[in-house]
Design an enzyme around this catalytic site. Structure first.
Site, PDB file in Angstrom:
ATOM      1  N   GLY A  27       3.266   6.816  -2.944  1.00 38.06           N
ATOM      2  CA  GLY A  27       1.897   6.845  -2.433  1.00 38.06           C
ATOM      3  C   GLY A  27       1.909   6.930  -0.914  1.00 38.06           C
ATOM      4  O   GLY A  27       2.967   6.828  -0.282  1.00 38.06           O
ATOM      5  N   THR A  29       0.862   4.929   1.528  1.00 34.85           N
ATOM      6  CA  THR A  29       1.301   3.760   2.301  1.00 34.85           C
ATOM      7  C   THR A  29       2.817   3.609   2.197  1.00 34.85           C
ATOM      8  O   THR A  29       3.503   3.356   3.202  1.00 34.85           O
ATOM      9  CB  THR A  29       0.598   2.482   1.805  1.00 34.85           C
ATOM     10  OG1 THR A  29      -0.772   2.785   1.534  1.00 34.85           O
ATOM     11  CG2 THR A  29       0.667   1.371   2.830  1.00 34.85           C
ATOM     12  N   GLY A  86       2.942   0.390  -2.475  1.00 32.87           N
ATOM     13  CA  GLY A  86       1.494   0.289  -2.308  1.00 32.87           C
ATOM     14  C   GLY A  86       0.854  -0.199  -3.598  1.00 32.87           C
ATOM     15  O   GLY A  86       1.541  -0.576  -4.549  1.00 32.87           O
ATOM     16  N   ALA A  87      -0.469  -0.205  -3.632  1.00 30.87           N
ATOM     17  CA  ALA A  87      -1.195  -0.591  -4.850  1.00 30.87           C
ATOM     18  C   ALA A  87      -2.598  -0.006  -4.767  1.00 30.87           C
ATOM     19  O   ALA A  87      -3.079   0.351  -3.692  1.00 30.87           O
ATOM     20  CB  ALA A  87      -1.261  -2.105  -4.984  1.00 30.87           C
ATOM     21  N   LYS A  98      -1.633  -0.328 -10.415  1.00 35.09           N
ATOM     22  CA  LYS A  98      -0.901   0.734  -9.737  1.00 35.09           C
ATOM     23  C   LYS A  98      -0.863   1.961 -10.639  1.00 35.09           C
ATOM     24  O   LYS A  98      -1.164   1.884 -11.808  1.00 35.09           O
ATOM     25  CB  LYS A  98       0.529   0.279  -9.411  1.00 35.09           C
ATOM     26  CG  LYS A  98       0.552  -0.774  -8.309  1.00 35.09           C
ATOM     27  CD  LYS A  98       1.973  -1.194  -7.921  1.00 35.09           C
ATOM     28  CE  LYS A  98       2.919  -0.065  -7.685  1.00 35.09           C
ATOM     29  NZ  LYS A  98       2.470   0.977  -6.734  1.00 35.09           N
ATOM     30  N   GLY A  99      -0.494   3.078 -10.033  1.00 36.30           N
ATOM     31  CA  GLY A  99      -0.372   4.298 -10.817  1.00 36.30           C
ATOM     32  C   GLY A  99      -1.362   5.378 -10.436  1.00 36.30           C
ATOM     33  O   GLY A  99      -1.415   6.429 -11.073  1.00 36.30           O
ATOM     34  N   GLY A 100      -2.122   5.110  -9.351  1.00 33.78           N
ATOM     35  CA  GLY A 100      -3.044   6.146  -8.875  1.00 33.78           C
ATOM     36  C   GLY A 100      -2.322   7.443  -8.546  1.00 33.78           C
ATOM     37  O   GLY A 100      -2.883   8.529  -8.654  1.00 33.78           O
ATOM     38  N   GLU A 107       7.932   2.900 -10.545  1.00 33.48           N
ATOM     39  CA  GLU A 107       7.546   1.785  -9.667  1.00 33.48           C
ATOM     40  C   GLU A 107       7.751   0.450 -10.374  1.00 33.48           C
ATOM     41  O   GLU A 107       8.208  -0.525  -9.771  1.00 33.48           O
ATOM     42  CB  GLU A 107       6.078   1.934  -9.251  1.00 33.48           C
ATOM     43  CG  GLU A 107       5.840   3.117  -8.323  1.00 33.48           C
ATOM     44  CD  GLU A 107       4.371   3.388  -8.064  1.00 33.48           C
ATOM     45  OE1 GLU A 107       4.079   3.986  -7.029  1.00 33.48           O
ATOM     46  OE2 GLU A 107       3.518   3.022  -8.885  1.00 33.48           O
ATOM     47  N   LYS A 125      -8.146  -2.445  -0.719  1.00 33.27           N
ATOM     48  CA  LYS A 125      -7.506  -2.601  -2.041  1.00 33.27           C
ATOM     49  C   LYS A 125      -7.641  -4.021  -2.601  1.00 33.27           C
ATOM     50  O   LYS A 125      -7.336  -4.265  -3.757  1.00 33.27           O
ATOM     51  CB  LYS A 125      -6.011  -2.256  -1.951  1.00 33.27           C
ATOM     52  CG  LYS A 125      -5.695  -0.900  -1.343  1.00 33.27           C
ATOM     53  CD  LYS A 125      -6.114   0.215  -2.249  1.00 33.27           C
ATOM     54  CE  LYS A 125      -5.733   1.592  -1.746  1.00 33.27           C
ATOM     55  NZ  LYS A 125      -4.323   1.865  -1.686  1.00 33.27           N
TER      56      LYS A 125
HETATM   57  C1  5RP Z   1       1.375   5.447  -7.088  1.00 26.33           C
HETATM   58  C2  5RP Z   1       0.852   4.124  -6.697  1.00 26.33           C
HETATM   59  C3  5RP Z   1       0.488   3.924  -5.270  1.00 26.33           C
HETATM   60  O1  5RP Z   1       1.256   2.890  -4.742  1.00 26.33           O
HETATM   61  C4  5RP Z   1      -0.972   3.603  -5.199  1.00 26.33           C
HETATM   62  O2  5RP Z   1      -1.700   4.664  -5.793  1.00 26.33           O
HETATM   63  C5  5RP Z   1      -1.454   3.410  -3.757  1.00 26.33           C
HETATM   64  O3  5RP Z   1      -1.368   4.614  -3.055  1.00 26.33           O
HETATM   65  P1  5RP Z   1      -1.833   4.752  -1.560  1.00 26.33           P
HETATM   66  O4  5RP Z   1      -0.889   3.959  -0.719  1.00 26.33           O
HETATM   67  O5  5RP Z   1      -1.758   6.232  -1.289  1.00 26.33           O
HETATM   68  O6  5RP Z   1      -3.249   4.241  -1.452  1.00 26.33           O
HETATM   69  O7  5RP Z   1       0.723   3.204  -7.477  1.00 26.33           O
HETATM   70  O8  5RP Z   1       1.591   5.524  -8.470  1.00 26.33           O
END
Ligand code: 5RP
Length: 229
Positions: A27, A29, A86-87, A98-100, A107, A125
C-alpha cells in the site's frame, strides 16, 4: 495526507536495527516506509533478506536496494523480528481491516510470523468500530460464487466481487477478492471464525490480536498506540 503517511513511514523506518528480519507491507504508506528504509540501507544499514508482501512492494524494495527472500524456497524465513504495514481501518484494540490493496494474504503471513507487528496509518484510518471499510476476503476463483453465497448467508451481507479492467481483479496469488459491506463489526473474532472455515476462502482482511503497536500520524505529529496485554 501524504505528509502524514511520510511521517509514520519515517518513524517506522527509524525503529529498524541492523540485522533485523523484516516483513515489508503493501500500500502507499508501506511503500513510503520501504523508500525510507532504502535510504537507511544506502547509508550503511545491513539487513538479512526481507519478506515483501506484494509484487509492488517487491519491486519497490529492489529499487531501494533492500535484499529480499525467495518466499517459494524451503529456506524462506519462518520468523521475523518486525513486520510493518499500513491498514484500512484500526480500532482502539489495535484490530484492523486490511486488504484494500488486495495483498491481505501475504500481509497476514508476514504479520503472523513477526515477533512484532506494527501498523502505520494516518489519522483517517482510526475508527471507533471496524466495518465501514468493506471487509476484503480472498477466495479461490473456482467456485467463488459458492463461497460468496456462504458468506452472504453467514454474515447477512452481499459480497461484491472486486473488479479490475476487463474482469475480476486477480491477486498476486491468482485469487479473487470479495468485498463485504458489513458497515459495523460488533465482534471481529466472531466474523473471522465464521469466514475461515468456508471452503474456497483463502484469507480475510481482519487482523485481530496481531499488532503490538500502531503509529498514527495526525496534525500533532506521530502518536503511538500499544496493545494492552
Ligand atoms: C493492502 C493493504 C494496505 O496496507 C491498506 O490498503 C492501506 O493502504 P494505504 O497505505 O495505501 O492507505 O492492506 O492490501
Amino acid at each position: 495526507m501524504s505528509e502524514a503517511k511520510r511521517q509514520v513511514a519515517e518513524a517506522a523506518a527509524a525503529m529498524v536495527k541492523p540485522g533485523m528480519r523484516l516483513g515489508l507491507g503493501s500500500g502507499s504508506t508501506a511503500l513510503l516506509y520501504v523508500e525510507a528504509l532504502g535510504r537507511r540501507v544506502a547509508s550503511g544499514l545491513t539487513l538479512p533478506p526481507a519478506i515483501a508482501t506484494s509484487k509492488a512492494t517487491e519491486e519497490a524494495a529492489r529499487a531501494a536496494g533492500i535484499p529480499l527472500a525467495d518466499m517459494m524456497s524451503a529456506d524462506a524465513p519462518t520468523r521475523l523480528d518486525l513486520a510493518v504495514d499500513g491498514a484500512d481501518e484500526v480500532d482502539a484494540d489495535l484490530s484492523a481491516i486490511k486488504g484494500g490493496g488486495a495483498c491481505l494474504l501475504r500481509e497476514k503471513i508476514a504479520a503472523t510470523i513477526a515477533d512484532r507487528f506494527v501498523m502505520i496509518v494516518d489519522a483517517s484510518k482510526r475508527v471507533e468500530r471496524l466495518g465501514r471499510f468493506p471487509l476484503p476476503v480472498e477466495v479461490v476463483p473456482f467456485g467463488w460464487a459458492a463461497a460468496s453465497a456462504a458468506i452472504a448467508t453467514g454474515l447477512g451481507v452481499t459480497p461484491v466481487l472486486r473488479m479490475a479492467e476487463g474482469g475480476p481483479l486477480v491477486t498476486d496469488n491468482g485469487n479473487y477478492i470479495l468485498d463485504c459491506p458489513l458497515e459495523a463489526i460488533a465482534d471481529a473474532r466472531a466474523v473471522a471464525d465464521l469466514l475461515s472455515p468456508i471452503p474456497g476462502v483463502v484469507e480475510h482482511g481482519l487482523f485481530v490480536g496481531l499488532a503490538e503497536e500502531v503509529l498514527i500520524a495526525g496534525p500533532e505529529g506521530v502518536t503511538r498506540l500499544t496493545r494492552t496485554p
